[in-house]
Structures are given as C-alpha cells and as structure tokens.
Motif scaffolding. Structure first.
Motif, PDB file in Angstrom:
ATOM      1  N   PHE A  39       0.816  -1.217   0.000  1.00 55.80           N
ATOM      2  CA  PHE A  39       0.000   0.000   0.000  1.00 55.80           C
ATOM      3  C   PHE A  39       0.850   1.268   0.000  1.00 55.80           C
ATOM      4  O   PHE A  39       0.392   2.329   0.399  1.00 55.80           O
ATOM      5  CB  PHE A  39      -0.977  -0.017   1.175  1.00 55.80           C
ATOM      6  CG  PHE A  39      -2.029  -1.081   1.021  1.00 55.80           C
ATOM      7  CD1 PHE A  39      -3.145  -0.864   0.229  1.00 55.80           C
ATOM      8  CD2 PHE A  39      -1.877  -2.316   1.632  1.00 55.80           C
ATOM      9  CE1 PHE A  39      -4.101  -1.858   0.058  1.00 55.80           C
ATOM     10  CE2 PHE A  39      -2.823  -3.322   1.471  1.00 55.80           C
ATOM     11  CZ  PHE A  39      -3.946  -3.084   0.682  1.00 55.80           C
ATOM     12  N   ILE A  44       1.431   1.026  -5.644  1.00 54.72           N
ATOM     13  CA  ILE A  44       0.093   0.508  -5.934  1.00 54.72           C
ATOM     14  C   ILE A  44      -0.186   0.391  -7.432  1.00 54.72           C
ATOM     15  O   ILE A  44      -0.644  -0.670  -7.890  1.00 54.72           O
ATOM     16  CB  ILE A  44      -0.983   1.368  -5.237  1.00 54.72           C
ATOM     17  CG1 ILE A  44      -0.896   1.175  -3.717  1.00 54.72           C
ATOM     18  CG2 ILE A  44      -2.387   0.995  -5.730  1.00 54.72           C
ATOM     19  CD1 ILE A  44      -1.799   2.102  -2.924  1.00 54.72           C
ATOM     20  N   GLY A  55      -6.766  -0.023  -8.998  1.00 60.69           N
ATOM     21  CA  GLY A  55      -5.672   0.643  -8.301  1.00 60.69           C
ATOM     22  C   GLY A  55      -5.210   1.889  -9.023  1.00 60.69           C
ATOM     23  O   GLY A  55      -4.116   2.384  -8.791  1.00 60.69           O
ATOM     24  N   TRP A  60      -7.575   2.196  -5.053  1.00 60.24           N
ATOM     25  CA  TRP A  60      -7.717   0.748  -5.052  1.00 60.24           C
ATOM     26  C   TRP A  60      -9.035   0.345  -4.397  1.00 60.24           C
ATOM     27  O   TRP A  60      -9.613   1.083  -3.606  1.00 60.24           O
ATOM     28  CB  TRP A  60      -6.541   0.097  -4.320  1.00 60.24           C
ATOM     29  CG  TRP A  60      -6.276   0.596  -2.938  1.00 60.24           C
ATOM     30  CD1 TRP A  60      -5.450   1.617  -2.567  1.00 60.24           C
ATOM     31  CD2 TRP A  60      -6.847   0.098  -1.714  1.00 60.24           C
ATOM     32  NE1 TRP A  60      -5.463   1.790  -1.200  1.00 60.24           N
ATOM     33  CE2 TRP A  60      -6.302   0.871  -0.650  1.00 60.24           C
ATOM     34  CE3 TRP A  60      -7.747  -0.919  -1.419  1.00 60.24           C
ATOM     35  CZ2 TRP A  60      -6.650   0.653   0.687  1.00 60.24           C
ATOM     36  CZ3 TRP A  60      -8.097  -1.136  -0.082  1.00 60.24           C
ATOM     37  CH2 TRP A  60      -7.555  -0.369   0.945  1.00 60.24           C
ATOM     38  N   TYR A  64      -8.139  -5.177  -5.687  1.00 59.78           N
ATOM     39  CA  TYR A  64      -6.746  -4.966  -5.277  1.00 59.78           C
ATOM     40  C   TYR A  64      -6.514  -5.545  -3.884  1.00 59.78           C
ATOM     41  O   TYR A  64      -5.492  -6.193  -3.627  1.00 59.78           O
ATOM     42  CB  TYR A  64      -6.411  -3.472  -5.271  1.00 59.78           C
ATOM     43  CG  TYR A  64      -4.945  -3.201  -4.998  1.00 59.78           C
ATOM     44  CD1 TYR A  64      -3.999  -3.326  -6.010  1.00 59.78           C
ATOM     45  CD2 TYR A  64      -4.506  -2.848  -3.721  1.00 59.78           C
ATOM     46  CE1 TYR A  64      -2.649  -3.096  -5.761  1.00 59.78           C
ATOM     47  CE2 TYR A  64      -3.165  -2.622  -3.467  1.00 59.78           C
ATOM     48  CZ  TYR A  64      -2.238  -2.747  -4.493  1.00 59.78           C
ATOM     49  OH  TYR A  64      -0.903  -2.526  -4.235  1.00 59.78           O
TER      50      TYR A  64
END
Length: 254
Positions: A39, A44, A55, A60, A64
């Motif tokens: 994250f 991402i 994403g 996201w 995701y």
C-alpha cells in the motif's frame, strides 16, 4: 468483502529501519507469507498493473485488496504486510471506504486481511537512520543484493553532499513516524512485538525466530536466513556524517 487469511500480521516500520531485510528473512522462512509494501502509494499502480486489479486514479478497491491478500500470503497459511507510518493514515481511510461498517482500525484490518499480530520495527540510533535516509535520497541507491549488485535504485553518479538541515528534517520526520506508531498502538489497544534495527543487524537469525514465534509461524526447521538477499549499504561516510551532525547539533544547542 475479501476472504481474509486465517492469520496475518502487520510489519509497522519507518524508512531505513531494516524492514527490507526483515521482509526478506520472513519470506525465506517459508511460513510467514511474503510481506511487502503493498500500500505504498508509488507501488500501488505497479502492483495493480501486474495483477490486473483496480488501483488507478480512482483508488484501489476490493479486487486490489483481494490480490494483496493472495500475494501477501503466498503458499503459506499466514498473510504478511509492511507499511510505513506515513502511508498508514491514507491506507486506513481507504480501507474504511472499501470495507465499510462498524469497528475500529484493528478490527477492520482483521476483517479485511486477517491481521491479528503486529511487529514494530524501529531504529534506536535515529541520527544514523536520518543520515542513511539522506544519503539514499541523494545518491539514488536504496538497497543492494547480497552480492553487491544494485537491488533498488542505481549506482551513485556522484558523492553525497553533507547538509545539516536535510539531516535535521529527516530526523524530525523519523521521530514523527515513531510517535505516530506509538499513538496508534495506544488508541487501538495494541501491544506489538518490538524489534530494533540494531538487534536485527546483530542477530538476524535470532530476531527472525522471535518474530515468527510472535506471529505464530515458527517452523520446525528454519532455513539459513543469514543468507538474505539484502546487503548493508552504509559506509564510513554514514559514520562521519552522524558524528559531524551530532557535534554541530550540540554546538547549536549551547
């Protein structure tokens, strides 16, 4: 809502605290998933593209989150994830949007990713940590493989330049990261397993075993974790800068 793994853990770290090394060691254990910075905002889009999940600019979402669960678990029974404090508040806010409902941060992490345990990796010598961060930012070299080749970044094109203010700013940021984690642990009634960079560096095998025991993933036969894929990048320059900074800071405080 995603289908969370049976058990998971969150590696709570800060830049240049040894988290890449610890992630390598935990992954090599073969029983603790594949912790990574899933994250991190810059990462991402890359992960989302590789996994074919959402994403993008809209942020996201569930696909995701599901992909993170799968990749963070790997072929093991446990999920692992690393995150820096700077990235934690926006991650938690987005998680609340994707996983609406009651509960606090801790309960939402458990519901979405199976996170039950927390590991807090910090560095006692924060001046050395700040120096390491400034040098990495200036040179573009963040990590090397065990054989000395570049793992993340590139070979420095020029020598780093000492700058008291840059180191002071990095130090303030790192102290803020530490305080942010401690406040969050307190508000969520979390007692993490605490590990320092210094302990990890001096005893990587013992430190890894201790973390694995905390997350309930102690293997019967632990592989040779000392042969990790990450090498230390610090040099005498780091030591010289840290001493110079401490000297100048003390002089300014008088």
């Amino acid at each position: 809502m995603t289908t969370a793994p049976t058990s998971g853990y969150l590696l709570c770290a800060s830049p240049r605290s040894g988290s890449t090394l610890l992630c390598d060691l935990l992954t090599r254990s073969g029983v603790a998933g594949a912790p990574a910075s899933y994250f991190r905002p810059e990462s991402i889009p890359v992960y989302a593209d590789d996994w074919g999940s959402d994403g993008g600019r809209a942020g996201w979402g569930n696909s995701y989150l599901e992909a993170v669960r799968v990749h963070g678990t790997g072929d093991t029974a446990r999920f692992g994830m690393r995150i820096m404090w700077t990235d934690m508040p926006p991650f938690l806010q987005r998680l609340a949007d994707v996983e609406p409902g009651g509960g606090n941060d801790r309960e939402r992490l458990h519901s979405a990713l199976g996170v039950e345990r927390f590991v807090h990796l910090s560095r006692h010598d924060k001046v050395a940590q700040a120096v390491s961060l400034v040098i990495a930012a200036q040179t573009g070299l963040w990590h090397r493989h065990a054989d000395g080749t570049v793992r993340e970044g590139h070979e420095p094109a020029r020598r780093p330049r000492y700058d008291f203010d840059l180191i002071a700013d990095a130090l303030a940021m790192l102290v803020g990261e530490e305080r942010g984690w401690l406040r969050w642990f307190s508000t969520q009634s979390i007692v993490p397993f605490s590990l320092t960079y210094e302990a990890l560096s001096s005893d990587p095998s013992g430190s890894t075993r201790a973390v694995l025991d905390h997350v309930g993933a102690s293997p019967v036969d632990l592989p040779d974790v000392t042969a990790a894929g990450t090498a230390k990048v610090g040099t005498l320059v780091n030591t010289e800068w840290a001493k110079r900074f401490e000297s100048e800071r003390h002089a300014r405080d008088r």
